[in-house]
Design a protein around this motif. Structure first.
Motif, PDB file in Angstrom:
ATOM      1  N   GLN A  30       0.863  -1.105   0.028  1.00  0.00           N
ATOM      2  CA  GLN A  30       0.020  -0.039  -0.008  1.00  0.00           C
ATOM      3  C   GLN A  30       0.862   1.264  -0.025  1.00  0.00           C
ATOM      4  O   GLN A  30       1.869   1.282   0.585  1.00  0.00           O
ATOM      5  CB  GLN A  30      -0.782   0.099   1.425  1.00  0.00           C
ATOM      6  CG  GLN A  30      -0.095   0.128   2.500  1.00  0.00           C
ATOM      7  CD  GLN A  30      -0.659  -0.077   3.895  1.00  0.00           C
ATOM      8  OE1 GLN A  30      -1.601  -1.047   3.977  1.00  0.00           O
ATOM      9  NE2 GLN A  30      -0.376   0.687   4.815  1.00  0.00           N
ATOM     10  N   GLU A  31       0.176   2.483  -0.382  1.00  0.00           N
ATOM     11  CA  GLU A  31       0.839   3.684  -0.379  1.00  0.00           C
ATOM     12  C   GLU A  31       0.568   4.012   1.200  1.00  0.00           C
ATOM     13  O   GLU A  31       0.007   3.152   1.991  1.00  0.00           O
ATOM     14  CB  GLU A  31      -0.008   4.592  -1.115  1.00  0.00           C
ATOM     15  CG  GLU A  31       0.101   4.286  -2.662  1.00  0.00           C
ATOM     16  CD  GLU A  31      -0.456   5.679  -3.404  1.00  0.00           C
ATOM     17  OE1 GLU A  31       0.030   6.691  -3.439  1.00  0.00           O
ATOM     18  OE2 GLU A  31      -1.534   5.072  -4.195  1.00  0.00           O
ATOM     19  N   TRP A  32       0.975   5.475   1.511  1.00  0.00           N
ATOM     20  CA  TRP A  32       0.811   5.797   2.894  1.00  0.00           C
ATOM     21  C   TRP A  32      -0.735   6.092   3.610  1.00  0.00           C
ATOM     22  O   TRP A  32      -0.733   6.184   4.664  1.00  0.00           O
ATOM     23  CB  TRP A  32       1.685   6.937   3.253  1.00  0.00           C
ATOM     24  CG  TRP A  32       1.308   8.095   2.859  1.00  0.00           C
ATOM     25  CD1 TRP A  32       0.654   8.642   1.763  1.00  0.00           C
ATOM     26  CD2 TRP A  32       1.643   9.544   3.303  1.00  0.00           C
ATOM     27  NE1 TRP A  32       0.486   9.830   1.466  1.00  0.00           N
ATOM     28  CE2 TRP A  32       1.176  10.672   2.654  1.00  0.00           C
ATOM     29  CE3 TRP A  32       2.693   9.880   4.634  1.00  0.00           C
ATOM     30  CZ2 TRP A  32       1.446  11.849   2.762  1.00  0.00           C
ATOM     31  CZ3 TRP A  32       2.566  11.174   4.545  1.00  0.00           C
ATOM     32  CH2 TRP A  32       2.262  11.981   4.117  1.00  0.00           C
ATOM     33  N   TRP A  33      -1.628   5.757   2.628  1.00  0.00           N
ATOM     34  CA  TRP A  33      -2.881   6.173   2.944  1.00  0.00           C
ATOM     35  C   TRP A  33      -3.577   4.859   3.519  1.00  0.00           C
ATOM     36  O   TRP A  33      -4.464   5.004   4.409  1.00  0.00           O
ATOM     37  CB  TRP A  33      -3.871   6.488   1.668  1.00  0.00           C
ATOM     38  CG  TRP A  33      -3.291   7.369   0.960  1.00  0.00           C
ATOM     39  CD1 TRP A  33      -2.797   7.203  -0.378  1.00  0.00           C
ATOM     40  CD2 TRP A  33      -3.178   8.768   0.964  1.00  0.00           C
ATOM     41  NE1 TRP A  33      -2.590   8.320  -0.999  1.00  0.00           N
ATOM     42  CE2 TRP A  33      -2.657   9.634  -0.259  1.00  0.00           C
ATOM     43  CE3 TRP A  33      -3.568   9.726   2.146  1.00  0.00           C
ATOM     44  CZ2 TRP A  33      -2.266  10.628  -0.318  1.00  0.00           C
ATOM     45  CZ3 TRP A  33      -3.274  11.008   2.168  1.00  0.00           C
ATOM     46  CH2 TRP A  33      -2.757  11.546   0.820  1.00  0.00           C
ATOM     47  N   GLN A  38      -7.585   2.071  -4.014  1.00  0.00           N
ATOM     48  CA  GLN A  38      -6.736   2.235  -5.077  1.00  0.00           C
ATOM     49  C   GLN A  38      -5.697   0.960  -4.822  1.00  0.00           C
ATOM     50  O   GLN A  38      -5.612   0.193  -6.024  1.00  0.00           O
ATOM     51  CB  GLN A  38      -5.737   3.316  -4.861  1.00  0.00           C
ATOM     52  CG  GLN A  38      -4.483   3.202  -5.774  1.00  0.00           C
ATOM     53  CD  GLN A  38      -5.016   3.308  -7.086  1.00  0.00           C
ATOM     54  OE1 GLN A  38      -5.924   3.637  -7.645  1.00  0.00           O
ATOM     55  NE2 GLN A  38      -3.863   2.880  -8.155  1.00  0.00           N
ATOM     56  N   THR A  39      -5.407   0.463  -3.753  1.00  0.00           N
ATOM     57  CA  THR A  39      -4.658  -0.681  -3.483  1.00  0.00           C
ATOM     58  C   THR A  39      -5.686  -1.988  -3.871  1.00  0.00           C
ATOM     59  O   THR A  39      -4.689  -3.179  -4.512  1.00  0.00           O
ATOM     60  CB  THR A  39      -3.996  -0.795  -1.854  1.00  0.00           C
ATOM     61  OG1 THR A  39      -3.721   0.302  -1.634  1.00  0.00           O
ATOM     62  CG2 THR A  39      -3.417  -2.439  -1.775  1.00  0.00           C
ATOM     63  N   PHE A 108       3.988   1.106  -3.679  1.00  0.00           N
ATOM     64  CA  PHE A 108       3.857   2.388  -4.182  1.00  0.00           C
ATOM     65  C   PHE A 108       4.108   3.489  -3.071  1.00  0.00           C
ATOM     66  O   PHE A 108       3.559   3.267  -2.118  1.00  0.00           O
ATOM     67  CB  PHE A 108       2.153   2.633  -4.636  1.00  0.00           C
ATOM     68  CG  PHE A 108       1.795   1.512  -5.526  1.00  0.00           C
ATOM     69  CD1 PHE A 108       1.954   1.845  -6.971  1.00  0.00           C
ATOM     70  CD2 PHE A 108       1.765   0.147  -5.426  1.00  0.00           C
ATOM     71  CE1 PHE A 108       1.726   1.002  -7.913  1.00  0.00           C
ATOM     72  CE2 PHE A 108       1.273  -0.706  -6.287  1.00  0.00           C
ATOM     73  CZ  PHE A 108       1.325  -0.316  -7.786  1.00  0.00           C
ATOM     74  N   CYS A 109       4.949   4.553  -3.430  1.00  0.00           N
ATOM     75  CA  CYS A 109       5.467   5.404  -2.426  1.00  0.00           C
ATOM     76  C   CYS A 109       6.110   4.786  -1.033  1.00  0.00           C
ATOM     77  O   CYS A 109       6.943   4.146  -1.371  1.00  0.00           O
ATOM     78  CB  CYS A 109       4.348   6.484  -2.139  1.00  0.00           C
ATOM     79  SG  CYS A 109       5.082   8.019  -1.564  1.00  0.00           S
ATOM     80  N   THR A 129       9.216  -1.200  -7.527  1.00  0.00           N
ATOM     81  CA  THR A 129       8.834   0.086  -6.452  1.00  0.00           C
ATOM     82  C   THR A 129       8.540   1.157  -7.624  1.00  0.00           C
ATOM     83  O   THR A 129       9.154   1.727  -8.627  1.00  0.00           O
ATOM     84  CB  THR A 129      10.160   0.508  -5.700  1.00  0.00           C
ATOM     85  OG1 THR A 129       9.933   1.613  -4.924  1.00  0.00           O
ATOM     86  CG2 THR A 129      11.340   0.530  -6.784  1.00  0.00           C
ATOM     87  N   TYR A 131       7.985   5.120  -7.331  1.00  0.00           N
ATOM     88  CA  TYR A 131       8.152   6.296  -6.696  1.00  0.00           C
ATOM     89  C   TYR A 131       8.275   5.890  -5.280  1.00  0.00           C
ATOM     90  O   TYR A 131       7.498   6.720  -4.448  1.00  0.00           O
ATOM     91  CB  TYR A 131       7.286   7.398  -7.138  1.00  0.00           C
ATOM     92  CG  TYR A 131       5.930   7.028  -6.832  1.00  0.00           C
ATOM     93  CD1 TYR A 131       5.062   7.350  -5.579  1.00  0.00           C
ATOM     94  CD2 TYR A 131       5.103   6.426  -7.585  1.00  0.00           C
ATOM     95  CE1 TYR A 131       3.828   7.085  -5.442  1.00  0.00           C
ATOM     96  CE2 TYR A 131       3.599   6.152  -7.407  1.00  0.00           C
ATOM     97  CZ  TYR A 131       3.095   6.521  -6.375  1.00  0.00           C
ATOM     98  OH  TYR A 131       1.792   6.028  -5.959  1.00  0.00           O
TER      99      TYR A 131
END
Length: 169
Positions: A30-33, A38-39, A108-109, A129, A131
């Motif tokens: 996951q992203e930081w959210w 999205q994930t 992601f991120c 990876t 970004y």
């Protein structure tokens, strides 16, 4: 739709259950959210030739898209334990009776950085990876990478310090 399930001791989201047929598996990070829509869309869009699993690194907590303050708080709260959750995920998938044992990761991120950390500590078949936010924090671990790595970065991304991409190469 993805479904919540548990792999080893880690809860997360899977496109399909790990099933007989010994499929290679991709760990979606996951992203930081957090483990958001999205994930989930990435997990559910994964090719039929793969099994996909996204561990819930924030243990049910989530920041809404755009709420950077909450996302930062969650990343600080769970970031230190995320690698251990990812190691447990990898270990459980690697030895799962219905898994081929071939494991890749995509992050992601925040997840892009975690994908690199995971790959520096476990033997992967491939690592991607996107970004990788804060990846310069883990450069000292990257000499342990044994798998091929695909890194994708925006050339106008201001969150990645100048020279970082060249350094990771």
């Amino acid at each position: 739709m993805g479904r919540l399930c548990q792999i080893g001791s880690v809860r997360g989201l899977s496109r399909t259950p790990i099933r007989a047929g010994s499929l290679p598996t991709v760990i979606v990070i996951q992203e930081w959210w957090g483990l958001d829509n999205q994930t989930e869309s990435i997990v559910t869009a994964s090719p039929a030739a793969l099994s996909a699993f996204a561990p819930d690194l924030y243990h049910g907590e989530l920041a809404l898209l755009g709420d950077s303050d909450k996302a930062m708080t969650l990343a600080q709260k769970y970031g230190p334990t995320a690698p251990q959750d990812l190691f447990k995920t990898f270990d459980a998938l690697k030895t799962h009776a219905d898994s081929s044992g071939k494991i890749g990761s995509v992050g992601f991120c925040f997840g892009g950085r975690m994908s690199l950390v995971l790959g520096a500590n476990r033997l992967f078949d491939a690592i991607c990876t996107f970004y990788g936010g804060g990846m310069q924090q883990v450069f000292d671990q990257l000499t342990n990478l044994k798998a091929p790595v695909l890194g994708l970065y925006g050339d106008q991304d201001k969150s990645i310090p100048k020279g970082t991409i060249e350094e990771i190469r």
